[in-house]
Design an enzyme around this catalytic site. Structure first.
Site, short mmCIF file in Angstrom:
data_model
loop_
_atom_site.label_atom_id
_atom_site.label_comp_id
_atom_site.label_asym_id
_atom_site.label_seq_id
_atom_site.Cartn_x
_atom_site.Cartn_y
_atom_site.Cartn_z
N CYS A 262 0.80 -1.33 -0.01
CA CYS A 262 0.11 -0.01 -0.06
C CYS A 262 0.84 1.23 -0.12
O CYS A 262 0.75 2.19 0.94
CB CYS A 262 -0.85 -0.07 1.11
SG CYS A 262 -1.65 -1.44 1.49
N ALA A 264 1.68 4.11 -2.02
CA ALA A 264 1.24 5.51 -2.59
C ALA A 264 1.10 6.45 -1.33
O ALA A 264 0.72 6.17 -0.37
CB ALA A 264 0.39 5.66 -3.27
N PRO A 265 1.78 7.77 -1.42
CA PRO A 265 2.27 8.25 -2.57
C PRO A 265 4.07 8.12 -2.75
O PRO A 265 4.32 8.53 -3.73
CB PRO A 265 1.91 9.69 -2.45
CG PRO A 265 1.97 9.75 -0.86
CD PRO A 265 1.50 8.57 -0.13
N GLY A 266 4.51 7.18 -1.89
CA GLY A 266 5.71 6.82 -2.01
C GLY A 266 6.94 7.51 -1.45
O GLY A 266 7.93 7.55 -1.27
N GLY A 267 6.38 8.34 -0.40
CA GLY A 267 7.42 8.92 0.42
C GLY A 267 8.07 8.08 1.47
O GLY A 267 9.30 8.23 1.55
N LYS A 268 7.51 7.00 2.01
CA LYS A 268 8.08 5.94 2.81
C LYS A 268 9.02 5.19 1.96
O LYS A 268 9.84 4.79 2.32
CB LYS A 268 6.76 5.22 3.50
CG LYS A 268 6.10 5.85 4.59
CD LYS A 268 5.07 5.30 5.19
CE LYS A 268 4.03 6.03 6.08
NZ LYS A 268 3.13 6.86 5.00
N ASP A 311 -3.64 -5.24 -5.79
CA ASP A 311 -4.23 -4.93 -4.47
C ASP A 311 -3.22 -5.93 -3.50
O ASP A 311 -2.97 -7.31 -3.57
CB ASP A 311 -5.35 -5.88 -4.68
CG ASP A 311 -6.20 -5.76 -3.27
OD1 ASP A 311 -5.64 -5.67 -2.21
OD2 ASP A 311 -7.52 -5.82 -2.99
N ASP A 330 1.51 -0.04 5.53
CA ASP A 330 0.76 1.28 5.92
C ASP A 330 -0.75 1.03 5.33
O ASP A 330 -0.86 1.36 3.95
CB ASP A 330 1.56 2.43 5.35
CG ASP A 330 0.94 3.66 5.77
OD1 ASP A 330 -0.30 3.64 6.39
OD2 ASP A 330 1.25 4.68 5.38
N CYS A 383 -2.63 6.17 9.58
CA CYS A 383 -2.48 7.67 10.03
C CYS A 383 -3.74 7.74 10.61
O CYS A 383 -4.61 9.00 10.25
CB CYS A 383 -2.31 8.83 8.86
SG CYS A 383 -3.33 8.44 7.32
#
Length: 448
Positions: A262, A264-268, A311, A330, A383
């Site tokens: 999961c 997106a958006p790819g920061g982690k 998925d 996440d 979050c």
């Protein structure tokens, strides 16, 4: 109500697009971020900040503005006239929170009815806004006797905050009602945080260091990413400090096979690659357009990863059977810890959504767990501020997976300080801070 400094003369283009965006949100036809991504190209670049101010502002103040509007209207608008209601909310927002002259705010709202080809509503909208001008203080004082208006939160959500976090709910609400700070993540493999902070300072960009993440800097004033030194060269990314904790907790090492589910958006994803020298990273994301963002972020940072559009819970469609050393999970959640960044949650999120999300999270958690090697680690993250999405999910996993155990959050990074958030029955919960990080939840698990 305090008004913020904004452009005194509203352009019709920005206002009309804002009406369309708010209308679609009210009709449950897409999130604020999705709507803006699609529609801001319709507005001149110099008017995009105004468009965002109008849309974010109405969503952020919606519980209060909605109560005011319903109080002023003798009868609610029909669904086919939701665009008129959106226009009214925008007018009320201008009168209450922006420095638009009152006469201009009223005139522009009335004019928008004509642009919507609903001239019949002009007298009604004019009368409603003029009455609000005269009676605003009295109306607000009476409505704020209702907690949902006083705290500017949906009734059901406020009740849950008070129930779950009686000592912290006011802190949560205050932070949820504010503009979030701009936090950046320094790529410590390229430049030290101290050196980068000096570079910012030389450009007149003031910043302060994060309390928990060694890579976090909070900017005193938000700037365009193009103004950040070496942004395109991958020296820095925009990411909240709470989200940065995930890579610190997992502490990736060279050669490890790591899954970012999961993603997106790819920061982690990017942060894991920055911290882990030569890791073998797989990122899975369901939405193609969100996968494009991940790919773009990774390319800018100069790294490589296996990107799979699928998925995460349907492991048979993407997993090759080789187990992972570490997993960052996440999961999709209610995002109740990041309302200030996604204020349309105040309009769109419903109690039933959380029940549905709990089932989705449980399925993903149980299935992705099977891809973790014996002795490996999974970091479960959301979050959310809802215990049923967080520690209760961990409890469910521990009760149904005999090979799962919870370990201390700093097991993989003993030097990592545990001065953030509070311990809960499983894991740690962070609450949003007005001038600091977002609300987040983390729990570290090991398979044995």
């Amino acid at each position: 109500m305090n008004k913020t400094n904004s452009t005194p003369s509203i352009q019709h283009s920005a206002r009309q697009v804002a009406i369309e965006v708010i209308t679609n949100i009210l009709l449950q036809q897409g999130s604020l971020s999705t709507q803006l991504a699609r529609r801001q190209a319709d507005v001149a670049s110099e008017h995009i900040p105004l468009l965002k101010e109008l849309c974010f502002g109405v969503c952020r103040q919606y519980p209060k503005l909605n109560s005011i509007a319903l109080h002023l209207l003798a009868h609610p608008f029909e669904e086919k006239d939701t665009d008129l209601y959106a226009a009214l909310l925008l007018g009320l927002y201008q009168l209450s929170y922006m420095n638009t002259p009152d006469h201009a705010a009223v005139h522009e709202t009335v004019e928008s009815c004509r642009l919507l080809k609903k001239d019949w509503a002009t007298k009604l909208i004019n009368a409603v806004l003029r009455r609000y001008q005269r009676e605003a203080d009295e109306i607000i004082m009476n409505l704020e006797s209702t907690p949902s208006v006083e705290y500017n939160q949906p009734k059901w959500l406020l009740k849950r905050f008070i129930k779950h976090w009686p000592e912290q709910f006011e802190e949560i609400v205050d932070a949820s009602n504010t503009h979030p700070p701009m936090c950046i993540r320094v790529n410590e493999s390229r430049v030290s945080r101290e050196t980068y902070q000096e570079q910012l300072n030389e450009l007149g960009i003031k910043s302060s260091t994060g309390d928990f993440s060694t890579s976090a800097l909070y900017l005193k004033n938000a700037v365009r990413v193009g103004e950040l030194p070496n942004f395109e060269e991958g020296f820095v990314s925009v990411q909240d400090e709470a989200a940065q904790l995930s890579a610190h907790i997992l502490n990736p090492k060279a050669g490890e096979k790591i899954l970012d589910a999961c993603a997106a958006p790819g920061g982690k994803t990017g942060h894991l690659l920055e911290k882990g020298n030569s890791i073998d990273l797989t990122a899975v994301e369901l939405e193609p357009w969100r996968m494009e963002k991940i790919e773009s972020n990774i390319q800018r940072l100069g790294y490589n990863a296996h990107l799979i559009c699928a998925d995460a819970g349907e492991i048979e469609s993407w997993w090759d059977g080789e187990h992972f050393d570490k997993i960052l999970l996440d999961v999709p959640c209610s995002a109740t810890g990041v309302i200030r960044r996604n204020p349309d949650i105040k309009i769109n999120r419903k109690p039933a959504d959380i029940d549905e999300l709990v089932l989705i999270q449980r399925e993903i958690l149980s299935r992705v767990w099977t891809t973790l090697k014996s002795g490996g680690y999974m970091l479960y993250a959301t979050c959310s501020l809802m215990p049923e999405e967080n520690e209760q999910q961990i409890q469910y996993l521990l009760e149904n997976q005999a090979d799962a155990k919870e370990v201390a959050i700093n097991t993989l990074a003993s030097e990592f300080k545990l001065e953030w958030g509070i311990p809960v029955s499983h894991g740690r919960q962070l609450f949003p801070a007005i001038e600091g990080h977002d609300g987040f939840y983390y729990c570290l698990l090991q398979k044995f």
